[in-house]
Design an enzyme around this catalytic site. Structure first.
Site, PDB file in Angstrom:
ATOM      1  N   TYR A   1       0.770  -1.152  -0.239  1.00  0.00           N
ATOM      2  CA  TYR A   1       0.067  -0.002   0.127  1.00  0.00           C
ATOM      3  C   TYR A   1       0.916   1.347   0.050  1.00  0.00           C
ATOM      4  O   TYR A   1       1.377   1.519   0.881  1.00  0.00           O
ATOM      5  CB  TYR A   1      -1.023  -0.035   1.152  1.00  0.00           C
ATOM      6  CG  TYR A   1      -1.967  -1.227   1.278  1.00  0.00           C
ATOM      7  CD1 TYR A   1      -2.149  -2.139   0.160  1.00  0.00           C
ATOM      8  CD2 TYR A   1      -2.554  -1.490   2.303  1.00  0.00           C
ATOM      9  CE1 TYR A   1      -3.059  -2.939   0.114  1.00  0.00           C
ATOM     10  CE2 TYR A   1      -3.361  -2.569   2.480  1.00  0.00           C
ATOM     11  CZ  TYR A   1      -3.789  -3.357   1.294  1.00  0.00           C
ATOM     12  OH  TYR A   1      -4.618  -4.468   1.346  1.00  0.00           O
TER      13      TYR A   1
ATOM     14  N   HIS B   1       0.262 -12.036   1.073  1.00  0.00           N
ATOM     15  CA  HIS B   1      -0.874 -11.017   0.468  1.00  0.00           C
ATOM     16  C   HIS B   1      -1.680 -12.096  -0.434  1.00  0.00           C
ATOM     17  O   HIS B   1      -2.882 -11.744  -0.577  1.00  0.00           O
ATOM     18  CB  HIS B   1      -0.366  -9.925  -0.109  1.00  0.00           C
ATOM     19  CG  HIS B   1      -1.017  -8.619  -0.261  1.00  0.00           C
ATOM     20  ND1 HIS B   1      -0.622  -7.543  -0.285  1.00  0.00           N
ATOM     21  CD2 HIS B   1      -2.243  -8.761  -0.586  1.00  0.00           C
ATOM     22  CE1 HIS B   1      -1.726  -6.591  -0.249  1.00  0.00           C
ATOM     23  NE2 HIS B   1      -2.619  -7.423  -0.277  1.00  0.00           N
TER      24      HIS B   1
HETATM   25  P1  NAP Z   1     -13.937  -0.841   1.334  1.00  0.00           P
HETATM   26  O1  NAP Z   1     -13.558  -0.973   2.534  1.00  0.00           O
HETATM   27  O2  NAP Z   1     -14.880  -1.889   0.585  1.00  0.00           O
HETATM   28  O3  NAP Z   1     -14.443   0.475   0.792  1.00  0.00           O
HETATM   29  C1  NAP Z   1     -13.941   1.909   0.985  1.00  0.00           C
HETATM   30  C2  NAP Z   1     -14.766   2.861   0.412  1.00  0.00           C
HETATM   31  O4  NAP Z   1     -15.772   3.175   1.099  1.00  0.00           O
HETATM   32  C3  NAP Z   1     -14.028   4.500   0.498  1.00  0.00           C
HETATM   33  O5  NAP Z   1     -14.385   4.916  -0.631  1.00  0.00           O
HETATM   34  C4  NAP Z   1     -14.588   5.004   1.874  1.00  0.00           C
HETATM   35  O6  NAP Z   1     -14.640   6.280   1.674  1.00  0.00           O
HETATM   36  C5  NAP Z   1     -15.934   4.511   1.665  1.00  0.00           C
HETATM   37  N1  NAP Z   1     -16.628   4.400   3.109  1.00  0.00           N
HETATM   38  C6  NAP Z   1     -16.026   3.598   4.272  1.00  0.00           C
HETATM   39  N2  NAP Z   1     -16.612   3.974   5.238  1.00  0.00           N
HETATM   40  C7  NAP Z   1     -17.653   4.640   4.817  1.00  0.00           C
HETATM   41  C8  NAP Z   1     -19.015   5.001   5.359  1.00  0.00           C
HETATM   42  N3  NAP Z   1     -19.307   4.958   6.603  1.00  0.00           N
HETATM   43  N4  NAP Z   1     -20.005   5.769   4.455  1.00  0.00           N
HETATM   44  C9  NAP Z   1     -19.626   5.963   3.322  1.00  0.00           C
HETATM   45  N5  NAP Z   1     -18.611   5.577   2.401  1.00  0.00           N
HETATM   46  C10 NAP Z   1     -17.541   4.949   3.323  1.00  0.00           C
HETATM   47  O7  NAP Z   1     -12.686  -0.816   0.307  1.00  0.00           O
HETATM   48  P2  NAP Z   1     -11.054  -1.402   0.382  1.00  0.00           P
HETATM   49  O8  NAP Z   1     -10.200  -0.303   0.945  1.00  0.00           O
HETATM   50  O9  NAP Z   1     -10.961  -2.031  -0.882  1.00  0.00           O
HETATM   51  O10 NAP Z   1     -11.124  -2.598   1.490  1.00  0.00           O
HETATM   52  C11 NAP Z   1     -10.969  -2.574   2.830  1.00  0.00           C
HETATM   53  C12 NAP Z   1      -9.501  -3.003   3.265  1.00  0.00           C
HETATM   54  O11 NAP Z   1      -9.260  -4.257   3.208  1.00  0.00           O
HETATM   55  C13 NAP Z   1      -8.290  -2.118   2.378  1.00  0.00           C
HETATM   56  O12 NAP Z   1      -8.072  -0.875   2.786  1.00  0.00           O
HETATM   57  C14 NAP Z   1      -7.314  -3.143   2.787  1.00  0.00           C
HETATM   58  O13 NAP Z   1      -6.988  -2.923   4.207  1.00  0.00           O
HETATM   59  C15 NAP Z   1      -7.821  -4.559   2.836  1.00  0.00           C
HETATM   60  N6  NAP Z   1      -7.721  -5.112   1.418  1.00  0.00           N
HETATM   61  C16 NAP Z   1      -7.019  -6.208   1.312  1.00  0.00           C
HETATM   62  C17 NAP Z   1      -6.712  -6.769   0.302  1.00  0.00           C
HETATM   63  C18 NAP Z   1      -6.280  -8.032  -0.011  1.00  0.00           C
HETATM   64  O14 NAP Z   1      -5.981  -8.538  -1.221  1.00  0.00           O
HETATM   65  N7  NAP Z   1      -5.786  -8.639   1.079  1.00  0.00           N
HETATM   66  C19 NAP Z   1      -7.467  -6.561  -1.121  1.00  0.00           C
HETATM   67  C20 NAP Z   1      -8.203  -5.296  -0.767  1.00  0.00           C
HETATM   68  C21 NAP Z   1      -8.290  -4.583   0.242  1.00  0.00           C
HETATM   69  P3  NAP Z   1     -13.592   7.220   2.555  1.00  0.00           P
HETATM   70  O15 NAP Z   1     -12.093   6.743   2.237  1.00  0.00           O
HETATM   71  O16 NAP Z   1     -14.055   8.527   2.141  1.00  0.00           O
HETATM   72  O17 NAP Z   1     -14.149   7.159   3.972  1.00  0.00           O
END
Ligand code: NAP
Length: 279
Positions: free
Chosen positions: A50, A108
């Site tokens: 990241y 990962h």
């Molecule tokens: P997510 O959590 O599904 O979605 C993030 C989005 O939702 C952002 O645009 C955020 O906006 C918005 N959001 C968050 N809380 C909200 C709320 N209460 N109301 C409205 N909008 C909201 O996406 P993600 O970042 O892909 O997944 C979460 C985490 O999982 C990652 O950050 C990472 O740590 C992990 N991940 C792991 C892998 C893997 O391969 N292991 C892959 C992908 C992700 P704002 O930023 O404006 O708050």
């Protein structure tokens, strides 16, 4: 805050993701993570990938002085996951995070190095006190079988996988496998990573109706739906304190069996895909 078991620890069912946090204002994100911690979200997920280490550095700043409160997770890139490369990657992550240990260290996703090499490095790091436990990410059941055969029972603490309303593939066999082997399931991208159902869509209306009945928000309903599995934790990413606090409160929301049936019908599971979806 509802707690869930990961290995020998009990940690917050709703934690904090950090993918792309470096794209927002540093101060705002540091504040969001701190407010999330105040609200009980002690599970913080990051990765060397990241922002090429920048997300880890921001997390390090956010948790400075509060390290003991945090269940800190980072991940090694598959391209670094040789025996020696994993140890070196962990050292870099510790440096970025300004800490002397990780609570859990994950591969990962699967890459070209044999699992035995990566797992040997994890065991070495654990023996040296640099990590307290280890796990995997994006592992389908054949990968989990292989990891179990290499490591033996009780060694894999979690499997971090894609799971949200519109992507329920892990329900077919990954969740049952993990529940059968005491491996925690960590749902990543629980809001679809920016593809959250639109309010005017049929599914969006179902979420809205249920949210209103609980005085909750649709995002909280979405997280509570995922958390209906007792083996499951989730790590939404929020770059502002308002979203972080809203997400934390989802852990206290319990949906009725009838609401769960309505959501399952609005967002059908679909057939088991040939390979596990990931992003
Ligand atoms: P997510 O959590 O599904 O979605 C993030 C989005 O939702 C952002 O645009 C955020 O906006 C918005 N959001 C968050 N809380 C909200 C709320 N209460 N109301 C409205 N909008 C909201 O996406 P993600 O970042 O892909 O997944 C979460 C985490 O999982 C990652 O950050 C990472 O740590 C992990 N991940 C792991 C892998 C893997 O391969 N292991 C892959 C992908 C992700 P704002 O930023 O404006 O708050």
């Amino acid at each position: 805050m509802k707690l869930r078991r990961v290995g020998s620890e009990h940690i917050a069912a709703v934690g904090q993701g950090t993918w792309n946090i470096e794209a927002s204002s540093r101060q705002q994100v540091v504040n969001a993570i701190r407010r999330g911690l105040d609200a009980g979200m002690n599970h913080i997920d990051t990765a060397e990938m990241y922002g090429s280490g920048e997300a880890e550095r921001i997390v390090g700043e956010a948790i400075a002085g509060r390290r003991q409160q945090v269940f800190l997770v980072s991940k090694v890139l598959p391209s670094n996951a040789s025996r020696e490369g994993t140890v070196q990657a962990c050292e870099r992550s510790l440096q970025n995070l300004q800490t002397d240990h990780l609570d859990c260290y994950l591969l990962h996703w699967r890459g070209r190095y044999p699992l035995a090499e990566t797992i040997a490095a994890f065991e070495q790091l654990q023996g040296a006190g640099k990590i307290r436990s280890w796990g995997v990410s994006n592992f389908d059941t054949p990968d989990l079988d292989e990891a179990l055969a290499v490591a033996g029972p009780g060694r894999i603490d979690c499997n971090q996988v894609l799971y949200h309303l519109q992507e329920r593939a892990i329900e077919h066999s990954v969740i049952p496998w993990c529940e059968g082997h005491g491996v925690a399931v960590v749902a990543y991208s629980p809001f679809g990573s920016g593809q959250f159902p639109k309010p005017a869509s049929a599914g969006g209306k179902v979420l809205n109706r249920i949210a209103e009945a609980h005085g909750a928000t649709v995002r909280q309903v979405a997280l509570a739906f995922l958390l209906r599995y007792p083996s499951l934790l989730t790590i939404p990413k929020a770059s502002g304190a308002g979203h972080a606090v809203e997400n934390a409160a989802a852990a206290d929301l319990t949906l009725t069996p009838s609401e769960i049936v309505q959501i399952e019908a609005a967002f059908p599971r679909g057939r088991k895909p040939r390979s596990l979806p990931m992003i």
